[in-house]
Design an enzyme around this catalytic site. Sequence first.
Site, PDB file in Angstrom:
ATOM      1  N   TRP A 170     -39.825  80.829  88.850  1.00 16.27           N
ATOM      2  CA  TRP A 170     -39.475  82.211  88.572  1.00 16.27           C
ATOM      3  C   TRP A 170     -38.119  82.357  87.893  1.00 16.27           C
ATOM      4  O   TRP A 170     -37.805  83.417  87.344  1.00 16.27           O
ATOM      5  CB  TRP A 170     -39.479  83.059  89.843  1.00 16.27           C
ATOM      6  CG  TRP A 170     -38.742  82.481  91.016  1.00 16.27           C
ATOM      7  CD1 TRP A 170     -39.299  81.820  92.071  1.00 16.27           C
ATOM      8  CD2 TRP A 170     -37.332  82.510  91.273  1.00 16.27           C
ATOM      9  NE1 TRP A 170     -38.319  81.421  92.958  1.00 16.27           N
ATOM     10  CE2 TRP A 170     -37.099  81.841  92.494  1.00 16.27           C
ATOM     11  CE3 TRP A 170     -36.239  83.034  90.584  1.00 16.27           C
ATOM     12  CZ2 TRP A 170     -35.816  81.674  93.033  1.00 16.27           C
ATOM     13  CZ3 TRP A 170     -34.962  82.880  91.113  1.00 16.27           C
ATOM     14  CH2 TRP A 170     -34.768  82.209  92.333  1.00 16.27           C
ATOM     15  N   LYS A 194     -49.957  78.779  85.550  1.00 20.45           N
ATOM     16  CA  LYS A 194     -49.784  79.658  86.699  1.00 20.45           C
ATOM     17  C   LYS A 194     -48.317  80.067  86.763  1.00 20.45           C
ATOM     18  O   LYS A 194     -47.459  79.277  87.126  1.00 20.45           O
ATOM     19  CB  LYS A 194     -50.191  78.922  87.987  1.00 20.45           C
ATOM     20  CG  LYS A 194     -50.669  79.848  89.121  1.00 20.45           C
ATOM     21  CD  LYS A 194     -49.621  80.777  89.710  1.00 20.45           C
ATOM     22  CE  LYS A 194     -48.703  80.049  90.660  1.00 20.45           C
ATOM     23  NZ  LYS A 194     -47.742  81.031  91.321  1.00 20.45           N
ATOM     24  N   PRO A 195     -47.983  81.303  86.377  1.00 26.00           N
ATOM     25  CA  PRO A 195     -46.594  81.749  86.509  1.00 26.00           C
ATOM     26  C   PRO A 195     -46.247  82.023  87.972  1.00 26.00           C
ATOM     27  O   PRO A 195     -47.131  82.226  88.807  1.00 26.00           O
ATOM     28  CB  PRO A 195     -46.562  83.036  85.685  1.00 26.00           C
ATOM     29  CG  PRO A 195     -47.959  83.546  85.729  1.00 26.00           C
ATOM     30  CD  PRO A 195     -48.859  82.336  85.816  1.00 26.00           C
ATOM     31  N   GLU A 197     -45.267  83.985  91.254  1.00 26.19           N
ATOM     32  CA  GLU A 197     -45.668  85.327  91.675  1.00 26.19           C
ATOM     33  C   GLU A 197     -44.523  86.327  91.558  1.00 26.19           C
ATOM     34  O   GLU A 197     -44.748  87.530  91.412  1.00 26.19           O
ATOM     35  CB  GLU A 197     -46.219  85.321  93.100  1.00 26.19           C
ATOM     36  CG  GLU A 197     -45.287  84.755  94.155  1.00 26.19           C
ATOM     37  CD  GLU A 197     -45.583  83.287  94.438  1.00 26.19           C
ATOM     38  OE1 GLU A 197     -45.409  82.878  95.599  1.00 26.19           O
ATOM     39  OE2 GLU A 197     -45.989  82.566  93.507  1.00 26.19           O
ATOM     40  N   VAL A 248     -38.540  70.853  96.215  1.00 25.90           N
ATOM     41  CA  VAL A 248     -39.051  69.548  96.639  1.00 25.90           C
ATOM     42  C   VAL A 248     -40.243  69.691  97.592  1.00 25.90           C
ATOM     43  O   VAL A 248     -41.257  68.998  97.407  1.00 25.90           O
ATOM     44  CB  VAL A 248     -37.930  68.715  97.283  1.00 25.90           C
ATOM     45  CG1 VAL A 248     -38.489  67.427  97.893  1.00 25.90           C
ATOM     46  CG2 VAL A 248     -36.874  68.358  96.245  1.00 25.90           C
ATOM     47  N   GLU A 268     -40.424  68.514  88.185  1.00 27.17           N
ATOM     48  CA  GLU A 268     -38.997  68.786  88.000  1.00 27.17           C
ATOM     49  C   GLU A 268     -38.572  69.623  89.190  1.00 27.17           C
ATOM     50  O   GLU A 268     -38.932  70.801  89.295  1.00 27.17           O
ATOM     51  CB  GLU A 268     -38.772  69.506  86.669  1.00 27.17           C
ATOM     52  CG  GLU A 268     -37.329  69.455  86.200  1.00 27.17           C
ATOM     53  CD  GLU A 268     -36.533  70.631  86.697  1.00 27.17           C
ATOM     54  OE1 GLU A 268     -35.789  70.449  87.688  1.00 27.17           O
ATOM     55  OE2 GLU A 268     -36.655  71.713  86.133  1.00 27.17           O
ATOM     56  N   GLY A 270     -35.565  69.837  92.731  1.00 25.63           N
ATOM     57  CA  GLY A 270     -34.263  70.415  93.010  1.00 25.63           C
ATOM     58  C   GLY A 270     -33.099  69.593  92.501  1.00 25.63           C
ATOM     59  O   GLY A 270     -33.242  68.511  91.947  1.00 25.63           O
ATOM     60  N   CYS A 302     -31.869  74.789  88.868  1.00 32.58           N
ATOM     61  CA  CYS A 302     -31.911  73.469  89.469  1.00 32.58           C
ATOM     62  C   CYS A 302     -30.773  72.594  88.974  1.00 32.58           C
ATOM     63  O   CYS A 302     -30.380  71.629  89.641  1.00 32.58           O
ATOM     64  CB  CYS A 302     -33.255  72.790  89.191  1.00 32.58           C
ATOM     65  SG  CYS A 302     -33.651  72.710  87.431  1.00 32.58           S
ATOM     66  N   GLU A 402     -29.786  72.038  98.785  1.00 32.59           N
ATOM     67  CA  GLU A 402     -29.756  72.955  97.649  1.00 32.59           C
ATOM     68  C   GLU A 402     -29.789  74.402  98.132  1.00 32.59           C
ATOM     69  O   GLU A 402     -30.722  74.823  98.807  1.00 32.59           O
ATOM     70  CB  GLU A 402     -30.946  72.689  96.723  1.00 32.59           C
ATOM     71  CG  GLU A 402     -30.907  73.507  95.449  1.00 32.59           C
ATOM     72  CD  GLU A 402     -32.051  73.184  94.505  1.00 32.59           C
ATOM     73  OE1 GLU A 402     -31.838  73.211  93.292  1.00 32.59           O
ATOM     74  OE2 GLU A 402     -33.164  72.904  94.999  1.00 32.59           O
ATOM     75  N   LYS A 472     -34.385  60.168  91.911  1.00 24.85           N
ATOM     76  CA  LYS A 472     -34.588  60.381  93.351  1.00 24.85           C
ATOM     77  C   LYS A 472     -35.499  61.589  93.595  1.00 24.85           C
ATOM     78  O   LYS A 472     -36.537  61.725  92.930  1.00 24.85           O
ATOM     79  CB  LYS A 472     -33.231  60.493  94.059  1.00 24.85           C
ATOM     80  CG  LYS A 472     -32.372  59.227  93.908  1.00 24.85           C
ATOM     81  CD  LYS A 472     -31.082  59.269  94.699  1.00 24.85           C
ATOM     82  CE  LYS A 472     -30.017  60.100  94.065  1.00 24.85           C
ATOM     83  NZ  LYS A 472     -28.688  59.958  94.722  1.00 24.85           N
ATOM     84  N   GLY A 475     -37.277  64.524  90.972  1.00 25.67           N
ATOM     85  CA  GLY A 475     -38.525  64.633  90.241  1.00 25.67           C
ATOM     86  C   GLY A 475     -39.046  63.373  89.609  1.00 25.67           C
ATOM     87  O   GLY A 475     -38.494  62.277  89.775  1.00 25.67           O
TER      88      GLY A 475
END
Length: 503
Positions: A170, A194-195, A197, A248, A268, A270, A302, A402, A472, A475
Amino acid sequence: MTGYDDSLRANHESAIEEATEGVEFGAVVAGETTAAADGETFAPEDPAIGEPIADVARGREADVDAAVSAAEEAYDGEWGEMTAMERGDLVREWTTVLRDHLDELALLETLEVGKPLYAARADVETGIDFFEYYAAAAAGEEGSVPDVGDDSHAYVRREPYGVTGQILPWNYPVLLMGWKVGAALAAGNTSVTKPAEQAPLAVIRAAQLAEDILPDGVLNVVPGFGDEAGAAVSGHDGIRKVSFTGSVPVGSEVMRAAADDVTPVTLELGGKNPFVVFPDADVESAAETAAVAGLYNNGQSCDSGTRLLVHEDVEEEFLDHYLDAVESRTVGDPLQDANQGPLCYAAHREKVEEYVELGKEEGATVLAGGGRPDDAELDEGYYVEPTVFGDVNPEMRIAQEEVFGPVQFVTTFSTYEEAIDIANDVSYGLTAGVFTTDASRAHRAAADVEAGSIWVNQYFGTVPGTPFGGFKQSGIGRECGKEALAEYTQSKSVHLALDDPSL
């Protein structure tokens, strides 16, 4: 776009009416905008006022099935028969239309994400740049012909997977659409996107603008919730490749779902990114850059530079400049000139505020912010102040986990080795900033820091052509450069036996 100069609420109510008038935010399948199979909808909120923007089709498994069928038909038909040059010409025709609708797309993104309008505009422009980059790069891709001797001829083809799935975050809806969908289409695949929500509107509208340009079924968008439409994409046996950007924990779920069909994934995830300031750095420049690195997009990136590691000899000078830069940032209406709007949604603000309270409980000192803005007009939105902690031990949770909000901390180091140890002592490895005027130290740190992107004397250095991805738990795979095209193709080795020539 109409100008706004009344109250924040009035501004946003007018903007919502302007941005949604005459637009149906349904699923985009086989070149048409449709309702969800069961007719259900949901309504993302404008985080500046906490009010719904528009009804959106709530896609589920049946809608993903329909999108996959449309994508398969397109891949087996006209799209699959095109050359890379022909596909690129159509993508560029689409991007011309997207640029014509830049203000419309940026306004939608500001309303659904809460980012300042100038930043939303930059996101959309950069997303379009990535579509165009991939279209050009794919047209220039070449196979290889290895030398295998005189009695055989071998060559390597790269072939698309077919139907691919993209699950978008988002925080940068159209930008990440450019990263993912751009690479998929340029490589010859079709897409089921799929965008998020929280932010489906700009992505749906961008896909609608491809109608009558891209063949029906090449680009399909199924809005909905992650545990419904998102899970259907990641676990669908007709989708041959999945790309996901997000947290993650959700990335792990995507990977598990894809594993049932041994579907390759690009993840891809955190980041907990170090921003290292060595004693020979241009301290004022580093400090001003640090404020942008961690607070741009409200820290909802991120790649935000949240861990400010400053050599003890320059800490005082750094803090003087840095805190001035933080305090000069304005928080307010994203439709106006504010540097920082609201966080994207209510539950996310609660999470960020919990981390701020945790930092206080762990013994860190609040150097700036720490609460909500003292402005009654902002009370209805999901605002928080830019927050800075000092006296942070690298073992604290706020130094390890994060936050994904406008929260940074400053800690010091005394030696090069200590700086590298602290930088690498997290489970993430996405990006890092290194500030030094010593070229040897810059190259050494770039090699020693465990991260996929190292930015020296700058921050946010990702541009078309430079691969982006993490080490790590940040991703798997790379996006943004030519490596992304490789992520969306499979190599095939072909060997032909050669007979001795005879007449």
